[in-house]
Design a protein around this motif. Structure first.
Motif, PDB file in Angstrom:
ATOM      1  N   PHE A 123       0.870  -1.181  -0.011  1.00  0.00           N
ATOM      2  CA  PHE A 123       0.161  -0.186   0.149  1.00  0.00           C
ATOM      3  C   PHE A 123       1.022   1.359   0.003  1.00  0.00           C
ATOM      4  N   ALA A 124       0.465   2.077  -0.807  1.00  0.00           N
ATOM      5  CA  ALA A 124       1.417   3.390  -1.064  1.00  0.00           C
ATOM      6  C   ALA A 124       1.104   4.316   0.177  1.00  0.00           C
ATOM      7  N   THR A 125      -0.113   4.444   0.835  1.00  0.00           N
ATOM      8  CA  THR A 125      -0.137   5.196   2.008  1.00  0.00           C
ATOM      9  C   THR A 125      -0.781   4.347   3.322  1.00  0.00           C
ATOM     10  N   LEU A 126      -0.560   4.943   4.384  1.00  0.00           N
ATOM     11  CA  LEU A 126      -1.090   4.413   5.621  1.00  0.00           C
ATOM     12  C   LEU A 126      -2.767   4.336   5.441  1.00  0.00           C
ATOM     13  N   GLU A 127      -3.232   5.675   5.199  1.00  0.00           N
ATOM     14  CA  GLU A 127      -4.639   5.523   5.054  1.00  0.00           C
ATOM     15  C   GLU A 127      -5.276   4.609   4.093  1.00  0.00           C
ATOM     16  N   SER A 128      -4.794   4.515   2.873  1.00  0.00           N
ATOM     17  CA  SER A 128      -5.335   3.362   2.201  1.00  0.00           C
ATOM     18  C   SER A 128      -5.243   2.033   2.620  1.00  0.00           C
ATOM     19  N   PHE A 129      -4.187   1.688   3.322  1.00  0.00           N
ATOM     20  CA  PHE A 129      -4.065   0.336   3.783  1.00  0.00           C
ATOM     21  C   PHE A 129      -5.417   0.459   5.126  1.00  0.00           C
ATOM     22  N   CYS A 130      -5.360   1.249   5.902  1.00  0.00           N
ATOM     23  CA  CYS A 130      -6.323   1.296   6.955  1.00  0.00           C
ATOM     24  C   CYS A 130      -7.861   1.278   6.415  1.00  0.00           C
ATOM     25  N   THR A 131      -8.130   1.766   5.538  1.00  0.00           N
ATOM     26  CA  THR A 131      -9.382   1.829   4.799  1.00  0.00           C
ATOM     27  C   THR A 131      -9.753   0.235   4.500  1.00  0.00           C
ATOM     28  N   PHE A 132      -8.597  -0.219   3.800  1.00  0.00           N
ATOM     29  CA  PHE A 132      -8.668  -1.524   3.142  1.00  0.00           C
ATOM     30  C   PHE A 132      -8.846  -2.550   4.502  1.00  0.00           C
ATOM     31  N   PHE A 133      -8.188  -2.510   5.334  1.00  0.00           N
ATOM     32  CA  PHE A 133      -8.273  -3.499   6.481  1.00  0.00           C
ATOM     33  C   PHE A 133      -9.542  -3.408   7.243  1.00  0.00           C
ATOM     34  N   LYS A 134      -9.921  -2.095   7.629  1.00  0.00           N
ATOM     35  CA  LYS A 134     -11.083  -2.032   8.411  1.00  0.00           C
ATOM     36  C   LYS A 134     -12.584  -2.641   7.519  1.00  0.00           C
ATOM     37  N   LYS A 135     -12.578  -2.266   6.320  1.00  0.00           N
ATOM     38  CA  LYS A 135     -13.505  -2.750   5.193  1.00  0.00           C
ATOM     39  C   LYS A 135     -13.565  -4.333   5.332  1.00  0.00           C
ATOM     40  N   ALA A 136     -12.305  -5.030   5.443  1.00  0.00           N
ATOM     41  CA  ALA A 136     -12.168  -6.199   5.204  1.00  0.00           C
ATOM     42  C   ALA A 136     -12.353  -7.134   6.493  1.00  0.00           C
ATOM     43  N   THR A 137     -12.018  -6.546   7.635  1.00  0.00           N
ATOM     44  CA  THR A 137     -12.190  -7.201   8.688  1.00  0.00           C
ATOM     45  C   THR A 137     -13.164  -6.545   9.785  1.00  0.00           C
ATOM     46  N   GLY A 138     -13.617  -5.484   9.581  1.00  0.00           N
ATOM     47  CA  GLY A 138     -14.512  -4.691  10.724  1.00  0.00           C
ATOM     48  C   GLY A 138     -14.106  -4.174  11.550  1.00  0.00           C
ATOM     49  N   ILE A 139     -12.596  -4.412  11.906  1.00  0.00           N
ATOM     50  CA  ILE A 139     -12.092  -3.472  12.922  1.00  0.00           C
ATOM     51  C   ILE A 139     -10.825  -2.765  12.304  1.00  0.00           C
ATOM     52  N   SER A 140     -10.227  -2.055  13.050  1.00  0.00           N
ATOM     53  CA  SER A 140      -8.779  -1.267  12.556  1.00  0.00           C
ATOM     54  C   SER A 140      -7.715  -2.322  12.750  1.00  0.00           C
ATOM     55  N   ALA A 141      -6.684  -2.167  12.218  1.00  0.00           N
ATOM     56  CA  ALA A 141      -5.353  -3.005  12.257  1.00  0.00           C
ATOM     57  C   ALA A 141      -4.798  -2.905  13.758  1.00  0.00           C
ATOM     58  N   GLY A 142      -4.944  -1.897  14.485  1.00  0.00           N
ATOM     59  CA  GLY A 142      -4.678  -1.588  15.741  1.00  0.00           C
ATOM     60  C   GLY A 142      -5.325  -2.383  16.564  1.00  0.00           C
ATOM     61  N   GLU A 143      -6.591  -2.390  16.524  1.00  0.00           N
ATOM     62  CA  GLU A 143      -7.528  -3.284  17.379  1.00  0.00           C
ATOM     63  C   GLU A 143      -7.523  -4.896  17.084  1.00  0.00           C
TER      64      GLU A 143
END
Length: 296
Positions: A267-287
């Protein structure tokens, strides 16, 4: 075969079992073990029956077709059709024996060359006596445990162990000679499936559809059809799945900052990764990281 009075540790007699070894079909009549406390009278088996005897401990004598042979620890002997034999234990150190009796038949014309070689060597060896070199003790001990515990899958495990024991016997006959035939090779489709798995596991961050197609030696449309056939996913869906799996693994198994993990999985940016991760799992990467660490 009926053992003299003893306490047998293994008795698989009533279980119907057919096995296959190379070009052989085996109808297993019984599997037993016991300690010889008195001599076994002279006897022979039917025209298709073989009896495999393995002695892990103790001593005695075997008389086969009028010839005497010593029996000691790790002795293996096979008595085939019409071989008259008797066993005489040493009173001071009676022999313990594992015994498998089975009918053996050729598997037919469709056996591969290596299988046919095993069948030929086995069927023409009506009698063999020698010291085991194939660690049969381990195989028979495993077989005994399977028969005793009867854990899930024990029937299949016993059948597999019988097949391994017969192969070990043939290897004793053949003095460990090398096979003259190569093992069957993977089909092209199977090789491509392995390449797909490896590509998504090792390069999910940089993998492209044209690059995967080139690796597989297929066109782009053929590659898409192959992915759909095996995974039910498009290339884009499969790549997202692979990147998510890689990210989850890094979150749980490393202490890398989430920003570095985002870059590691493409992922080029942290924002795009965080959006992708939460959409896929329902929670943030940190959670996700916190929850999994608590579970561990």
């Amino acid at each position: 075969m009926t053992f003299p009075p003893s306490l047998p540790a293994l008795d698989v007699e009533h279980m119907q079992m057919h096995a296959a070894v190379g070009g052989l079909r085996l109808n297993v009549l019984y599997i037993r073990s016991g300690t010889f406390l008195q001599s076994m009278p002279a006897h022979a088996h039917s025209g298709k029956s073989y009896e495999l005897h393995y002695v892990p401990a103790g001593r005695g004598q075997l008389i086969a077709d009028g010839v005497r042979y010593p029996i000691g620890p790790h002795t293996l002997y096979m008595t085939g059709p019409d071989i008259v034999h008797e066993q005489i234990p040493d009173p001071g150190d009676p022999m313990r024996e594992y015994c498998i009796c089975f009918e053996a038949l050729p598997a037919g014309e469709h056996a591969d060359p290596d299988s046919s070689a095993i069948a030929e060597l086995f069927l023409r060896t009506a009698f063999w006596h020698g010291t085991d070199t194939q660690q049969l003790s381990d195989l028979f001990e495993r077989l005994s445990r399977e028969a005793d515990l009867q854990s899930i899958g024990y029937y299949m495990s016993i059948r597999s162990l019988v097949e391994q024991i017969v192969i070990a016997a043939v290897r004793n006959y053949a003095c460990n000679r090398l096979s003259a035939h190569a093992a069957p090779q993977k089909t092209l489709d199977d090789k491509r499936l392995v390449l797909i798995e490896h590509s998504f596991l090792s390069a999910s961050d940089t993998l492209t559809l044209p690059g995967l197609a080139q690796t597989l030696g297929l066109g782009i449309r053929q590659t898409e059809r192959t992915l759909k056939q095996h995974y039910g996913l498009s290339f884009t869906q499969k790549k997202r799945q692979a990147r998510l799996s890689a990210a989850c693994s890094l979150l749980v198994t490393t202490t890398l900052p989430i920003g570095r993990i985002a870059r590691r999985v493409g992922f080029a940016t942290l924002e795009s990764f965080c959006t992708f991760f939460k959409k896929a799992t329902g929670i943030s990467a940190g959670e996700y990281r916190e929850r999994r660490q608590e579970e561990r």
